[in-house]
Design a protein around this motif. Structure first.
Motif, PDB file in Angstrom:
ATOM      1  N   ASN A  14      -6.112  15.569 -11.493  1.00  0.00           N
ATOM      2  CA  ASN A  14      -5.632  17.380 -11.256  1.00  0.00           C
ATOM      3  C   ASN A  14      -7.303  17.305 -12.158  1.00  0.00           C
ATOM      4  O   ASN A  14      -7.632  17.954 -12.494  1.00  0.00           O
ATOM      5  CB  ASN A  14      -4.787  18.141 -11.406  1.00  0.00           C
ATOM      6  CG  ASN A  14      -4.152  17.343 -12.886  1.00  0.00           C
ATOM      7  OD1 ASN A  14      -4.331  16.623 -13.522  1.00  0.00           O
ATOM      8  ND2 ASN A  14      -3.365  18.396 -13.429  1.00  0.00           N
ATOM      9  N   VAL A  15      -7.727  16.472 -13.141  1.00  0.00           N
ATOM     10  CA  VAL A  15      -8.780  16.762 -13.916  1.00  0.00           C
ATOM     11  C   VAL A  15      -9.793  14.646 -14.413  1.00  0.00           C
ATOM     12  O   VAL A  15      -9.026  14.315 -14.481  1.00  0.00           O
ATOM     13  CB  VAL A  15      -8.843  17.233 -15.235  1.00  0.00           C
ATOM     14  CG1 VAL A  15      -9.394  16.885 -16.371  1.00  0.00           C
ATOM     15  CG2 VAL A  15      -7.346  18.143 -15.338  1.00  0.00           C
ATOM     16  N   VAL A  16     -10.975  15.079 -13.336  1.00  0.00           N
ATOM     17  CA  VAL A  16     -11.781  13.920 -13.423  1.00  0.00           C
ATOM     18  C   VAL A  16     -12.787  14.301 -13.976  1.00  0.00           C
ATOM     19  O   VAL A  16     -13.505  14.996 -13.881  1.00  0.00           O
ATOM     20  CB  VAL A  16     -11.875  14.112 -11.712  1.00  0.00           C
ATOM     21  CG1 VAL A  16     -12.493  12.888 -11.331  1.00  0.00           C
ATOM     22  CG2 VAL A  16     -10.582  13.811 -11.331  1.00  0.00           C
ATOM     23  N   GLY A  17     -13.144  12.999 -15.173  1.00  0.00           N
ATOM     24  CA  GLY A  17     -14.308  12.717 -15.767  1.00  0.00           C
ATOM     25  C   GLY A  17     -15.722  12.219 -15.000  1.00  0.00           C
ATOM     26  O   GLY A  17     -15.368  10.821 -15.130  1.00  0.00           O
ATOM     27  N   LEU A  18     -16.410  12.902 -14.579  1.00  0.00           N
ATOM     28  CA  LEU A  18     -17.415  12.672 -13.894  1.00  0.00           C
ATOM     29  C   LEU A  18     -18.461  11.990 -14.439  1.00  0.00           C
ATOM     30  O   LEU A  18     -19.334  11.037 -13.949  1.00  0.00           O
ATOM     31  CB  LEU A  18     -17.979  13.711 -13.190  1.00  0.00           C
ATOM     32  CG  LEU A  18     -16.852  14.759 -11.915  1.00  0.00           C
ATOM     33  CD1 LEU A  18     -17.342  15.643 -10.772  1.00  0.00           C
ATOM     34  CD2 LEU A  18     -16.852  13.310 -11.308  1.00  0.00           C
ATOM     35  N   GLY A  19     -18.562  12.338 -15.423  1.00  0.00           N
ATOM     36  CA  GLY A  19     -19.746  11.732 -16.066  1.00  0.00           C
ATOM     37  C   GLY A  19     -20.546  12.371 -17.264  1.00  0.00           C
ATOM     38  O   GLY A  19     -19.676  13.531 -17.942  1.00  0.00           O
ATOM     39  N   ALA A  20     -21.652  12.682 -17.569  1.00  0.00           N
ATOM     40  CA  ALA A  20     -22.776  11.526 -17.484  1.00  0.00           C
ATOM     41  C   ALA A  20     -23.072  10.458 -18.443  1.00  0.00           C
ATOM     42  O   ALA A  20     -22.166  10.253 -19.672  1.00  0.00           O
ATOM     43  CB  ALA A  20     -24.393  12.414 -17.245  1.00  0.00           C
TER      44      ALA A  20
END
Length: 283
Positions: A14-20
Motif C-alpha cells: 500500500n506504499v510503493v517507491g516508484l523512483g526516480a
C-alpha cells in the motif's frame, strides 16, 4: 493475561517507491525499514510491473477471458494473472491491518508500461486461495506512491556512471559505436540537440518523451523530465481515483543532507507514529 491475537496475512503493497532512479530510493528504503510499522518486500527491487517478460506489450489490448497464452503452460490470461499475482504476493511478509507493506522499484516511474500494468493487474487479479475472492479494484486509490526527486543533471551523471561501471552493453554500444560519443558531455550535447530538433513542442509532447525514455540513446536524459512522468501516471490512473494526493514527493538532496527531516515528513504523511528521528542518524 492473554495477548490479543493479531490477524496477519500477506498483503499487496500500500506504499510503493516508484523512483526516480539514482536519486536515493535505496537509502530511503533502508531508513524506512527501521520503522516498526513498515514491512518491506523480501527483495530490494521486485520489478513486477515493469518487466515485459511478465506483461508483454500487447497483454492488455486483447480479451482476457479464454485467451490462451504461450508465456506459461498455455494458461489463459486470467489464469496467468492469478499465478503471477500469487507469486508477487508471496514476496511480502505477513502484516497486520495497521502495518504498511512496502516495495520499491525505481524503474517504475520512468517506465511507460508500469502504470498500465498497475491499473490492469489490480483490476483483474483474484487470489487463488481466497474463498471470497477479495476485490482489489480499489486498491490503488488507497495506495501511496513515494517519489524521490533530485537534480536531473546529477541524476543523469550518476546513471551514466552506473552504465559504464556495470558495463551495460545495450547502452554503450549505441553511444560509442552508432553515435561515436565517448564522454558524458558529448552525450548530453547530442541528446539535447536531437531533442530540440525532433521535438519542437518540448515537454508538451508527452508521447515523444515517453517513447524516448525507452530509447537506449536518450533514456538517461529523458528520465530527468519528472513532470512528464508524473502527468502520465496521473493520466493513466485517473480512472482508479488516483490523484496527486496519492503521491509523496521527497527531496533527494535533503535526503542526503538532512535525512531525519525527510523521515519526519514521510512518517507524518503516512500517518505513522514518529519512531525515526535525528537521534537515529550519525553525522
Amino acid at each position: 493475561m492473554f495477548k490479543q491475537k493479531i490477524d496477519k496475512k500477506r498483503r499487496f503493497p500500500n506504499v510503493v517507491g516508484l523512483g526516480a532512479k539514482k536519486c536515493g530510493t535505496g537509502a530511503l528504503q533502508y531508513f524506512l525499514s527501521y520503522h516498526s510499522k513498515i514491512k518491506k518486500a523480501h527483495e530490494d527491487e521486485i520489478h513486477f510491473f515493469d518487466e515485459v517478460s511478465k506483461f508483454p506489450l500487447d497483454f492488455w489490448t486483447n480479451e482476457l477471458d479464454g485467451t490462451e497464452l504461450d508465456i506459461e503452460h498455455n494458461s489463459t490470461k486470467m489464469e496467468y494473472i492469478q499465478k503471477i499475482g500469487d507469486r508477487y504476493l508471496n514476496k511480502f511478509p505477513a502484516t497486520a491491518a495497521d502495518e504498511i507493506t512496502f516495495e520499491k522499484t525505481p524503474r517504475y516511474l520512468a517506465n511507460k508500461y508500469s502504470p498500465l500494468n498497475f491499473k490492469n493487474f489490480y483490476k483483474y487479479y483474484k487470489p487463488s486461495n481466497s474463498k471470497n475472492h477479495e476485490n482489489y479494484k480499489n486498491h490503488l486509490a488507497d495506495t501511496k506512491f513515494l517519489v524521490v526527486l533530485c537534480d536531473p543533471a546529477d541524476r543523469s551523471w550518476s546513471d551514466y556512471q552506473h552504465v559504464y561501471k556495470t558495463n551495460y552493453s545495450r547502452y554503450i554500444n549505441v553511444w560509442e559505436n552508432k553515435y561515436n560519443l565517448t564522454s558524458f558531455e558529448e552525450y548530453v550535447d547530442d541528446v539535447v540537440e536531437k531533442y530540440s530538433r525532433w521535438n519542437p513542442d518540448g515537454p508538451k509532447n508527452l508521447d515523444y518523451i515517453l517513447e524516448q525514455m525507452e530509447n537506449p540513446f536518450s533514456t538517461i536524459i529523458m528520465k530527468g523530465i519528472y513532470l512528464a512522468q508524473i502527468k502520465y501516471w496521473l493520466k493513466v490512473l485517473e480512472t482508479e481515483n488516483v490523484t496527486l494526493d496519492n503521491f509523496i514527493f521527497v527531496n533527494g538532496e535533503l535526503l542526503i543532507s538532512n535525512p531525519s527531516l525527510v523521515m519526519l515528513q514521510i512518517q507524518y504523511e503516512l500517518d505513522l507514529p514518529v519512531e525515526i528521528t535525528n537521534e537515529n542518524f550519525v553525522y
